[in-house]
Design a protein around this motif. Structure first.
Motif, PDB file in Angstrom:
ATOM      1  N   SER B  29      -7.047   0.447   6.020  1.00  0.00           N
ATOM      2  CA  SER B  29      -7.133   0.812   4.439  1.00  0.00           C
ATOM      3  C   SER B  29      -6.781   2.150   4.097  1.00  0.00           C
ATOM      4  N   ASN B  30      -6.261   2.201   2.929  1.00  0.00           N
ATOM      5  CA  ASN B  30      -5.597   3.468   2.165  1.00  0.00           C
ATOM      6  C   ASN B  30      -5.034   4.444   3.163  1.00  0.00           C
ATOM      7  N   PRO B  31      -4.059   4.117   3.964  1.00  0.00           N
ATOM      8  CA  PRO B  31      -3.352   4.789   4.905  1.00  0.00           C
ATOM      9  C   PRO B  31      -2.338   5.648   4.176  1.00  0.00           C
ATOM     10  N   ASN B  32      -1.919   6.979   4.708  1.00  0.00           N
ATOM     11  CA  ASN B  32      -0.795   7.619   4.138  1.00  0.00           C
ATOM     12  C   ASN B  32       0.500   6.670   4.811  1.00  0.00           C
ATOM     13  N   LEU B  33       1.444   6.749   3.939  1.00  0.00           N
ATOM     14  CA  LEU B  33       2.507   5.932   4.406  1.00  0.00           C
ATOM     15  C   LEU B  33       3.581   6.892   3.982  1.00  0.00           C
ATOM     16  N   ILE B  53      -1.941   4.371  -3.887  1.00  0.00           N
ATOM     17  CA  ILE B  53      -1.360   3.461  -4.645  1.00  0.00           C
ATOM     18  C   ILE B  53      -0.655   4.071  -5.941  1.00  0.00           C
ATOM     19  N   GLY B  54       0.645   4.028  -5.960  1.00  0.00           N
ATOM     20  CA  GLY B  54       1.413   4.554  -7.152  1.00  0.00           C
ATOM     21  C   GLY B  54       1.616   5.948  -6.935  1.00  0.00           C
ATOM     22  N   GLN B  55       1.067   6.639  -5.858  1.00  0.00           N
ATOM     23  CA  GLN B  55       1.318   8.261  -5.797  1.00  0.00           C
ATOM     24  C   GLN B  55       2.429   8.357  -4.763  1.00  0.00           C
ATOM     25  N   ILE B  56       3.495   8.827  -5.306  1.00  0.00           N
ATOM     26  CA  ILE B  56       4.824   8.773  -4.328  1.00  0.00           C
ATOM     27  C   ILE B  56       5.222  10.359  -4.698  1.00  0.00           C
ATOM     28  N   SER B  57       5.562  11.004  -3.369  1.00  0.00           N
ATOM     29  CA  SER B  57       6.162  12.335  -3.365  1.00  0.00           C
ATOM     30  C   SER B  57       7.219  12.402  -2.573  1.00  0.00           C
ATOM     31  N   SER B  58       8.489  12.703  -3.381  1.00  0.00           N
ATOM     32  CA  SER B  58       9.707  12.893  -2.926  1.00  0.00           C
ATOM     33  C   SER B  58      10.146  14.330  -2.279  1.00  0.00           C
ATOM     34  N   GLU B  59      10.603  14.414  -0.787  1.00  0.00           N
ATOM     35  CA  GLU B  59      10.937  15.176  -0.216  1.00  0.00           C
ATOM     36  C   GLU B  59      12.348  15.915  -0.493  1.00  0.00           C
ATOM     37  N   PRO B  69       3.231  -0.680  -4.465  1.00  0.00           N
ATOM     38  CA  PRO B  69       2.562  -1.362  -5.456  1.00  0.00           C
ATOM     39  C   PRO B  69       1.135  -1.952  -4.872  1.00  0.00           C
ATOM     40  N   GLN B  70       1.010  -1.945  -3.576  1.00  0.00           N
ATOM     41  CA  GLN B  70      -0.173  -2.293  -3.188  1.00  0.00           C
ATOM     42  C   GLN B  70      -0.620  -1.337  -2.162  1.00  0.00           C
ATOM     43  N   ASP B  71      -1.980  -1.254  -1.473  1.00  0.00           N
ATOM     44  CA  ASP B  71      -2.342  -0.240  -0.765  1.00  0.00           C
ATOM     45  C   ASP B  71      -1.891  -0.214   0.558  1.00  0.00           C
ATOM     46  N   ARG B  72      -1.300  -1.202   1.230  1.00  0.00           N
ATOM     47  CA  ARG B  72      -0.703  -1.392   2.471  1.00  0.00           C
ATOM     48  C   ARG B  72       0.770  -1.700   2.288  1.00  0.00           C
TER      49      ARG B  72
END
Lengths: 112, 113
Positions: B29-33, B53-59, B69-72
């Motif tokens: 649960s709650n992995p970094n993706l 969830i909902g936290q996206i960083s663009s490199e 949209p979901q945790d995994r």
């Protein structure tokens, strides 16, 4: 410039021979990871090194991280055709989180 | 034990068409993706990563976007593909602490024609 340099770019060895490949950075490595990849497939985790001078072995593969934590080597003893593939090193060069920077990989071929 | 799957494994898309690659992780649960792209001669390039969830960083600025949209579940998208988007895309996960190993999915081959 590439932050992680891998050498040599490619390597062909005769089955049964030993070999060493390298991964070098100009920055301190907070974690150094070795992966193996078959072309067109995902990366398989091999080993992780974190401490300067650390050495780990699994079967016939030994990985080392130098005391300065800027260079790692991967040594294969008595190579077999199953060792063939692409070897990539990845490293945490910021120390802030789990993002990894990767080298371009080394293609290893083992001749039977 | 944890597993990661991504699909489709292979796709051929015309220039200007949309893209959706999906990745799911099981057993944690709650992995970094992460989404990486591997192009010939250029190594592995980090495109996006997410710590929740909902936290996206663009490199890297590009024609692609990512959503969680979901945790995994991690999705890589594009509204209009370019020829330069062709490559091998890899989804990966790790536990949310520095120093934890990153584990990769099987990869998706994208050819834009």
């Amino acid at each position: 410039s590439q932050e992680l340099e891998q050498s040599p770019q490619s390597l062909i060895v005769q089955e049964g021979k030993n070999l060493t490949i390298n991964c070098t950075s100009s920055k301190t490595l907070y974690g150094l990871y070795w992966y193996k990849q078959k072309y067109g497939e995902g990366l398989i985790f091999l080993m992780m090194l974190q401490k300067g001078g650390e050495e780990k072995s699994h079967e016939k593969i030994t990985a080392k991280l130098d005391e300065k934590k800027q260079q790692s080597s991967l040594h294969i003893t008595a190579s077999q055709p199953s060792h063939a593939g692409i070897y990539l090193c990845g490293a945490d060069i910021t120390g802030a989180n789990s993002k990894l920077t990767f080298g371009k990989g080394i293609t290893l071929s083992v001749r039977p | 034990s944890q597993t990661i799957h991504q699909w489709p494994a292979t796709l051929v898309q015309p220039v200007g068409s949309p893209l959706s690659l999906e990745c799911t992780v099981e057993g944690t649960s709650n992995p970094n993706l992460y989404w990486y792209r591997q192009a010939a001669g250029r190594g592995l390039q980090l495109l996006f990563y997410s710590v929740g969830i909902g936290q996206i960083s663009s490199e890297v600025p590009q024609n692609l976007s990512a959503s969680r949209p979901q945790d995994r579940q991690f999705i890589l998208s594009s509204k209009k593909l370019l020829l330069s988007d062709s490559g091998f895309y890899l989804c990966a996960w790790s536990l949310g602490r520095a120093g934890n190993t990153i584990y990769f999915g099987e990869g998706s081959w994208l050819t834009v024609v």
